[in-house]
Motif scaffolding. Structure first.
Motif, PDB file in Angstrom:
ATOM      1  N   TYR A  21       0.882  -1.364   0.063  1.00  0.00           N
ATOM      2  CA  TYR A  21       0.032   0.063  -0.039  1.00  0.00           C
ATOM      3  C   TYR A  21       0.808   1.346   0.043  1.00  0.00           C
ATOM      4  CZ  TYR A  21      -3.722   3.014   1.391  1.00  0.00           C
ATOM      5  OH  TYR A  21      -4.677   4.114   1.407  1.00  0.00           O
ATOM      6  N   GLY A  22       1.917   1.110   0.911  1.00  0.00           N
ATOM      7  CA  GLY A  22       2.894   2.374   0.840  1.00  0.00           C
ATOM      8  C   GLY A  22       3.500   2.510  -0.620  1.00  0.00           C
ATOM      9  N   PHE A  75      -6.861   7.468   8.284  1.00  0.00           N
ATOM     10  CA  PHE A  75      -8.059   6.937   8.619  1.00  0.00           C
ATOM     11  C   PHE A  75      -7.755   5.420   9.378  1.00  0.00           C
ATOM     12  CE2 PHE A  75     -11.785   4.215   8.201  1.00  0.00           C
ATOM     13  CZ  PHE A  75     -12.585   5.051   8.920  1.00  0.00           C
ATOM     14  N   VAL A  76      -6.817   4.639   8.727  1.00  0.00           N
ATOM     15  CA  VAL A  76      -6.541   3.330   9.173  1.00  0.00           C
ATOM     16  C   VAL A  76      -5.954   3.356  10.704  1.00  0.00           C
ATOM     17  CG1 VAL A  76      -5.221   1.347   9.048  1.00  0.00           C
ATOM     18  CG2 VAL A  76      -6.663   2.188   7.174  1.00  0.00           C
ATOM     19  N   GLN A  77      -4.932   4.511  10.662  1.00  0.00           N
ATOM     20  CA  GLN A  77      -4.468   4.685  11.940  1.00  0.00           C
ATOM     21  C   GLN A  77      -5.099   5.279  13.114  1.00  0.00           C
ATOM     22  OE1 GLN A  77      -0.854   7.244  11.601  1.00  0.00           O
ATOM     23  NE2 GLN A  77      -0.239   5.853   9.679  1.00  0.00           N
ATOM     24  N   LEU A  78      -6.081   6.150  12.715  1.00  0.00           N
ATOM     25  CA  LEU A  78      -6.905   6.651  13.615  1.00  0.00           C
ATOM     26  C   LEU A  78      -7.798   5.393  14.172  1.00  0.00           C
ATOM     27  CD1 LEU A  78      -8.018   9.875  12.102  1.00  0.00           C
ATOM     28  CD2 LEU A  78      -6.541   9.620  14.157  1.00  0.00           C
ATOM     29  N   ILE A  79      -8.360   4.531  13.416  1.00  0.00           N
ATOM     30  CA  ILE A  79      -9.040   3.412  13.879  1.00  0.00           C
ATOM     31  C   ILE A  79      -8.456   2.296  14.355  1.00  0.00           C
ATOM     32  CG2 ILE A  79     -10.706   1.729  12.841  1.00  0.00           C
ATOM     33  CD1 ILE A  79     -12.042   4.666  12.710  1.00  0.00           C
ATOM     34  N   LEU A  90       4.369   5.434  -5.627  1.00  0.00           N
ATOM     35  CA  LEU A  90       5.485   5.369  -6.565  1.00  0.00           C
ATOM     36  C   LEU A  90       4.908   5.203  -7.818  1.00  0.00           C
ATOM     37  CD1 LEU A  90       8.292   3.447  -4.319  1.00  0.00           C
ATOM     38  CD2 LEU A  90       8.002   5.866  -4.798  1.00  0.00           C
ATOM     39  N   LYS A  91       3.890   4.168  -8.088  1.00  0.00           N
ATOM     40  CA  LYS A  91       3.330   3.954  -9.392  1.00  0.00           C
ATOM     41  C   LYS A  91       2.342   4.827  -9.914  1.00  0.00           C
ATOM     42  CE  LYS A  91       2.888   1.053 -12.928  1.00  0.00           C
ATOM     43  NZ  LYS A  91       3.668   0.727 -13.861  1.00  0.00           N
ATOM     44  N   PHE A  92       1.609   5.348  -8.899  1.00  0.00           N
ATOM     45  CA  PHE A  92       0.428   6.236  -9.313  1.00  0.00           C
ATOM     46  C   PHE A  92       0.421   7.373  -8.262  1.00  0.00           C
ATOM     47  CE2 PHE A  92      -0.964   1.765  -9.782  1.00  0.00           C
ATOM     48  CZ  PHE A  92      -1.253   1.765 -11.016  1.00  0.00           C
ATOM     49  N   PRO A  93       1.324   8.472  -8.618  1.00  0.00           N
ATOM     50  CA  PRO A  93       1.587   9.723  -7.636  1.00  0.00           C
ATOM     51  C   PRO A  93       0.300  10.382  -7.332  1.00  0.00           C
ATOM     52  CG  PRO A  93       2.901   9.463  -9.675  1.00  0.00           C
ATOM     53  CD  PRO A  93       2.251   8.458  -9.807  1.00  0.00           C
ATOM     54  N   PHE A  94      -0.725  10.337  -8.762  1.00  0.00           N
ATOM     55  CA  PHE A  94      -1.809  11.468  -8.514  1.00  0.00           C
ATOM     56  C   PHE A  94      -2.735  10.731  -7.349  1.00  0.00           C
ATOM     57  CE2 PHE A  94      -1.567   8.260 -11.853  1.00  0.00           C
ATOM     58  CZ  PHE A  94      -2.987   7.639 -11.822  1.00  0.00           C
ATOM     59  N   TYR A  95      -2.689   9.558  -6.922  1.00  0.00           N
ATOM     60  CA  TYR A  95      -3.415   9.066  -5.911  1.00  0.00           C
ATOM     61  C   TYR A  95      -2.805   9.379  -4.316  1.00  0.00           C
ATOM     62  CZ  TYR A  95      -6.314   6.548  -9.263  1.00  0.00           C
ATOM     63  OH  TYR A  95      -7.164   6.128  -9.968  1.00  0.00           O
ATOM     64  N   GLU A  96      -1.717  10.105  -4.311  1.00  0.00           N
ATOM     65  CA  GLU A  96      -0.989  10.098  -2.908  1.00  0.00           C
ATOM     66  C   GLU A  96      -1.850  10.631  -2.137  1.00  0.00           C
ATOM     67  OE1 GLU A  96       3.325  11.355  -1.379  1.00  0.00           O
ATOM     68  OE2 GLU A  96       2.631  12.132  -3.551  1.00  0.00           O
ATOM     69  N   ASP A  97      -2.626  11.784  -2.438  1.00  0.00           N
ATOM     70  CA  ASP A  97      -3.483  12.463  -1.208  1.00  0.00           C
ATOM     71  C   ASP A  97      -4.571  11.534  -0.769  1.00  0.00           C
ATOM     72  OD1 ASP A  97      -4.783  12.610  -3.853  1.00  0.00           O
ATOM     73  OD2 ASP A  97      -5.960  14.238  -3.389  1.00  0.00           O
ATOM     74  N   LYS A  98      -5.184  10.598  -1.709  1.00  0.00           N
ATOM     75  CA  LYS A  98      -6.255   9.762  -1.122  1.00  0.00           C
ATOM     76  C   LYS A  98      -5.477   8.463  -0.400  1.00  0.00           C
ATOM     77  CE  LYS A  98      -9.514  10.340  -5.043  1.00  0.00           C
ATOM     78  NZ  LYS A  98      -9.454  11.634  -5.048  1.00  0.00           N
ATOM     79  N   ILE A  99      -4.497   8.173  -0.895  1.00  0.00           N
ATOM     80  CA  ILE A  99      -3.855   7.006  -0.047  1.00  0.00           C
ATOM     81  C   ILE A  99      -3.393   7.774   1.379  1.00  0.00           C
ATOM     82  CG2 ILE A  99      -1.617   5.724   0.142  1.00  0.00           C
ATOM     83  CD1 ILE A  99      -1.856   5.529  -3.082  1.00  0.00           C
ATOM     84  N   LEU A 100      -3.018   8.722   1.445  1.00  0.00           N
ATOM     85  CA  LEU A 100      -2.482   9.399   2.894  1.00  0.00           C
ATOM     86  C   LEU A 100      -3.643   9.692   3.628  1.00  0.00           C
ATOM     87  CD1 LEU A 100      -0.553  10.683   4.435  1.00  0.00           C
ATOM     88  CD2 LEU A 100      -0.995  12.986   3.502  1.00  0.00           C
ATOM     89  N   TYR A 101      -4.850  10.038   2.867  1.00  0.00           N
ATOM     90  CA  TYR A 101      -6.114  10.064   3.698  1.00  0.00           C
ATOM     91  C   TYR A 101      -6.314   8.902   4.279  1.00  0.00           C
ATOM     92  CZ  TYR A 101     -11.080  10.135   4.790  1.00  0.00           C
ATOM     93  OH  TYR A 101     -12.284   9.992   5.579  1.00  0.00           O
ATOM     94  N   TRP A 102      -6.457   7.604   3.649  1.00  0.00           N
ATOM     95  CA  TRP A 102      -6.934   6.368   4.046  1.00  0.00           C
ATOM     96  C   TRP A 102      -5.621   5.872   5.085  1.00  0.00           C
ATOM     97  CZ3 TRP A 102     -11.502   5.066   4.090  1.00  0.00           C
ATOM     98  CH2 TRP A 102     -12.461   5.607   3.232  1.00  0.00           C
TER      99      TRP A 102
END
Length: 120
Positions: free
Chosen positions: A28-29, A48-52, A33-45
């Motif tokens: 997931y991390g 979220f996973v850490q908070l839960i 590297l492959k899809f940099p345009f999804y970085e903000d969504k990946i950071l959000y999720w």
């Protein structure tokens, strides 16, 4: 409800403390590297996973610790019971050995007296 919460926290903790979780989060991390345009969504999720996960893992750790403490207490009590049984058995054998020794001492004394009477 507490029983369900403890069960769920335990399952989440065990799942997050696994190599499979490591592999999933590692891959997931690497996605940005492959899809940099999804970085903000990946950071959000990720956040979220850490908070839960953080509170669930904390509760799960406490639940698992209590479970292990109970198991350790049961093992300790079983060992104490077995030790007491062994002690009682050894003490009974010692009692029998003392009785045998007293009988043998009396027999030796009797034979010694008999030999002295016959030898004089």
């Amino acid at each position: 409800m507490k029983k369900f919460n403890d069960w769920l926290a335990e399952k989440i903790t065990i799942a997050f403390y696994s190599m499979w979780a490591f592999y999933v989060f590692f891959i997931y991390g690497l996605i940005p590297l492959k899809f940099p345009f999804y970085e903000d969504k990946i950071l959000y999720w990720s956040n979220f996973v850490q908070l839960i996960a953080l509170p669930a893992i904390g509760v799960g750790a406490v639940v698992l610790a209590k479970k292990h403490e109970k198991t350790n207490q049961e093992i300790y009590e079983a060992q104490e019971k077995r030790a007491q049984e062994i002690h009682d058995s050894v003490m009974e054998e010692l009692k029998l050995a003392k009785e045998d020794r007293q009988e043998l001492t009396a027999l030796v004394k009797y034979l010694h007296e008999k030999l002295e009477r016959n030898g004089s």
